[in-house]
Each structure stands twice: as C-alpha cells, then as structure tokens.
Design an enzyme around this catalytic site. Sequence first.
Site, mmCIF file in Angstrom:
data_model
loop_
_atom_site.group_PDB
_atom_site.id
_atom_site.type_symbol
_atom_site.label_atom_id
_atom_site.label_comp_id
_atom_site.label_asym_id
_atom_site.label_seq_id
_atom_site.Cartn_x
_atom_site.Cartn_y
_atom_site.Cartn_z
ATOM 1 N N GLU A 87 -8.167 -60.269 -22.141
ATOM 2 C CA GLU A 87 -8.549 -60.012 -20.536
ATOM 3 C C GLU A 87 -8.199 -61.156 -19.585
ATOM 4 O O GLU A 87 -9.091 -61.377 -18.572
ATOM 5 C CB GLU A 87 -9.609 -59.290 -20.302
ATOM 6 C CG GLU A 87 -10.111 -58.034 -21.259
ATOM 7 C CD GLU A 87 -9.389 -56.964 -20.893
ATOM 8 O OE1 GLU A 87 -9.182 -56.816 -19.509
ATOM 9 O OE2 GLU A 87 -9.271 -55.938 -21.691
HETATM 10 C C1 FAD Z 1 -8.395 -58.025 -30.438
HETATM 11 C C2 FAD Z 1 -7.377 -57.949 -29.413
HETATM 12 C C3 FAD Z 1 -7.524 -57.027 -28.446
HETATM 13 C C4 FAD Z 1 -6.511 -56.897 -27.357
HETATM 14 N N1 FAD Z 1 -6.585 -55.862 -26.613
HETATM 15 C C5 FAD Z 1 -5.696 -55.778 -25.723
HETATM 16 C C6 FAD Z 1 -5.442 -54.562 -24.876
HETATM 17 O O1 FAD Z 1 -6.244 -53.587 -24.712
HETATM 18 N N2 FAD Z 1 -4.568 -54.476 -23.853
HETATM 19 C C7 FAD Z 1 -3.671 -55.573 -23.667
HETATM 20 O O2 FAD Z 1 -2.806 -55.537 -22.588
HETATM 21 N N3 FAD Z 1 -3.642 -56.768 -24.549
HETATM 22 C C8 FAD Z 1 -4.749 -56.886 -25.537
HETATM 23 N N4 FAD Z 1 -4.562 -57.958 -26.469
HETATM 24 C C9 FAD Z 1 -3.714 -59.076 -25.930
HETATM 25 C C10 FAD Z 1 -4.292 -60.146 -25.141
HETATM 26 O O3 FAD Z 1 -4.538 -59.606 -23.831
HETATM 27 C C11 FAD Z 1 -3.470 -61.527 -25.479
HETATM 28 O O4 FAD Z 1 -3.811 -62.002 -26.811
HETATM 29 C C12 FAD Z 1 -3.930 -62.594 -24.457
HETATM 30 O O5 FAD Z 1 -3.350 -62.082 -23.142
HETATM 31 C C13 FAD Z 1 -3.083 -63.822 -24.714
HETATM 32 O O6 FAD Z 1 -1.761 -63.632 -24.625
HETATM 33 P P1 FAD Z 1 -1.123 -64.353 -26.119
HETATM 34 O O7 FAD Z 1 -1.880 -63.731 -27.121
HETATM 35 O O8 FAD Z 1 0.160 -63.866 -26.065
HETATM 36 O O9 FAD Z 1 -1.199 -65.959 -26.133
HETATM 37 P P2 FAD Z 1 -0.116 -66.525 -25.171
HETATM 38 O O10 FAD Z 1 0.313 -66.292 -23.892
HETATM 39 O O11 FAD Z 1 0.850 -67.120 -26.313
HETATM 40 O O12 FAD Z 1 -1.134 -68.119 -25.069
HETATM 41 C C14 FAD Z 1 -1.500 -68.939 -26.226
HETATM 42 C C15 FAD Z 1 -2.450 -70.027 -25.774
HETATM 43 O O13 FAD Z 1 -1.718 -70.807 -24.775
HETATM 44 C C16 FAD Z 1 -2.598 -70.652 -23.490
HETATM 45 N N5 FAD Z 1 -1.606 -70.610 -22.344
HETATM 46 C C17 FAD Z 1 -0.741 -69.726 -22.045
HETATM 47 N N6 FAD Z 1 -0.108 -70.035 -20.995
HETATM 48 C C18 FAD Z 1 -0.444 -71.256 -20.398
HETATM 49 C C19 FAD Z 1 -0.357 -72.072 -19.328
HETATM 50 N N7 FAD Z 1 0.662 -71.663 -18.441
HETATM 51 N N8 FAD Z 1 -1.123 -73.055 -19.077
HETATM 52 C C20 FAD Z 1 -2.057 -73.388 -20.164
HETATM 53 N N9 FAD Z 1 -2.383 -72.678 -21.276
HETATM 54 C C21 FAD Z 1 -1.641 -71.329 -21.327
HETATM 55 C C22 FAD Z 1 -3.312 -69.210 -23.636
HETATM 56 O O14 FAD Z 1 -4.669 -69.481 -22.792
HETATM 57 C C23 FAD Z 1 -3.651 -69.373 -25.026
HETATM 58 O O15 FAD Z 1 -4.759 -70.189 -25.348
HETATM 59 C C24 FAD Z 1 -5.583 -58.084 -27.391
HETATM 60 C C25 FAD Z 1 -5.620 -59.219 -28.179
HETATM 61 C C26 FAD Z 1 -6.571 -59.197 -29.150
HETATM 62 C C27 FAD Z 1 -6.625 -60.310 -30.091
#
Ligand code: FAD
Length: 214
Positions: A87
């Site tokens: 979120e």
């Molecule tokens: C249990 C679970 C339930 C979920 N449910 C949903 C759902 O219902 N609907 C949905 O749409 N998604 C859902 N997700 C997905 C979730 O929204 C994403 O995991 C989240 O948005 C982070 O994206 P990512 O995992 O691709 O991490 P990434 O985008 O790869 O980021 C990895 C890390 O890098 C950091 N980062 C990224 N960009 C930057 C930046 N520009 N500057 C500094 N730091 C940065 C992030 O904060 C994070 O710590 C769920 C995930 C989980 C694990």
Amino acid sequence: MAATTFAMEAVAELSTLLYQRGGYDIRLEAAIAKLYNSEAGWRIVDDTLQIRGGRGYEMAESLARRGERPIPIERAMRDFRINLIFEGSSEIMRLFIAREAVTTTCGRHSRWWIPRHRWATASGRSGGWRGSTPRGTQARLVGRGQLPSYGEFGRLAPHLRYAERTTRRLGRAILHAMVRFGPKLERRQMVLFRAVDIGAELFAMSAACVRAQI
Ligand SMILES: Cc1cc2nc3c(=O)[nH]c(=O)nc-3n(C[C@H](O)[C@H](O)[C@H](O)COP(=O)(O)OP(=O)(O)OC[C@H]3O[C@@H](n4cnc5c(N)ncnc54)[C@H](O)[C@@H]3O)c2cc1C
C-alpha cells in the site's frame, strides 16, 4: 508504547475527520498517516520483541513446547513488517510527501507542517521539484509574523507552540535545501526523508494535542 499508540490513533482519527468533513484535500495527511503509523507500529512490535528477549524471538509453538507462555511476538513481527512495504512502501510514501512539500508554491503554513497548496502534482503537471516560491510564500516559510498562542489548548499550548515554531524552522530548512540543491534535490533522499520524518512527527504531535484536548 502507550503514548505512541495514542499518537497513532490521533493521526488516523484526525485524517479521517478531515476526510469526512469534506472540502479538504487530505492526500498529504493520508500519506503521513500511512507512513507514520506503519513505522511507529513497527517500532512498537520491535520493542516488544526486545523486551521479551529470546522468548520474543521464539515461535509461540516452541514456547508452548517448553512450557512457557506462548505469546506470539515473532508472529506479530512477521505479520506487521509488510506494512512498511505494501500500500505504498515507506520510501515511496516519503518521496510522495517530500514531492508535495517541495513543489509547494504557496498556501497556509501555520496549521500543518508545510503549506498545502500543491499545484504541480495535484494538476498532474508534475514539473519536477523546481517549484517557484513567491515572496509571500517565502515570508510564510521563514515564519515572519507572530506565533499563535494556542491559549485555547491550556496546558497543551506550549506543545503546539513548539510544533508551530519547529514547523517554521522545517519550512526554512526545506527552502534552504531547495536553494542549495535545486533540481538535484530530488536525488537527495537522506535530506528529503529526514525532513519528511520531522514533518510527520510534528503532525503526530499536533494531532495528539487535538485528541487530548477533545
Ligand atoms: C503480502 C502482500 C500483499 C500484497 N497485496 C497487494 C494487493 O492487494 N494489491 C497490489 O496492487 N499489490 C499488492 N502487493 C504488492 C505490493 O504493493 C508491492 O510489494 C509494493 O508496492 C512494493 O513493490 P515491490 O515489491 O515491487 O518492491 P520494489 O518496487 O522493487 O521496491 C523494493 C524496495 O526499493 C524501495 N524503492 C523503490 N523505489 C524507490 C525509490 N525511487 N527510492 C527509494 N527507494 C525505493 C522500496 O521502498 C522497497 O523497499 C502485495 C505484496 C505483498 C508482499
């Protein structure tokens, strides 16, 4: 932990009340509520585990097998951690909030920790981080003019005056960073994230005072 929980509830309630009242763009408060409550909640879980020591680290089943009270802190930690990722991860929330702050061009300053008129992101005309700062806004940011006394808050008034003073100081620091780094400020995440965390704390302080007063 009790004080932090009080502040977390205050932040959530105040943001909700503003939303329910309508006519008020609460994106900033909502983003701070998400960020602040996720981070503060995580610290509480982490502290709880620390207080429980090795028993906090152990799984409840393991504790039960050894005849200990099966308090599932380890489970709470695993379950809570995701709040800093989904979120809107904490980093993305900080970027969003910082962008709102830095692209601000004018608006009120005294109520919250940053002026609230945000044309760049609100209109979708995201012009990067180089918002111009008209003189009136600069005057507000550097905090010219008298501080409100917040006398109606009684014993809490000094806390609100502190929040007001520090808010103005934060505004000056952001302005200074804008002048110093220019468009490169976007990449200065340590500077921006620190400012956001201070701003979120100030919002939590103000919200907690309002809640305590009610
Ligand atoms: C249990 C679970 C339930 C979920 N449910 C949903 C759902 O219902 N609907 C949905 O749409 N998604 C859902 N997700 C997905 C979730 O929204 C994403 O995991 C989240 O948005 C982070 O994206 P990512 O995992 O691709 O991490 P990434 O985008 O790869 O980021 C990895 C890390 O890098 C950091 N980062 C990224 N960009 C930057 C930046 N520009 N500057 C500094 N730091 C940065 C992030 O904060 C994070 O710590 C769920 C995930 C989980 C694990």
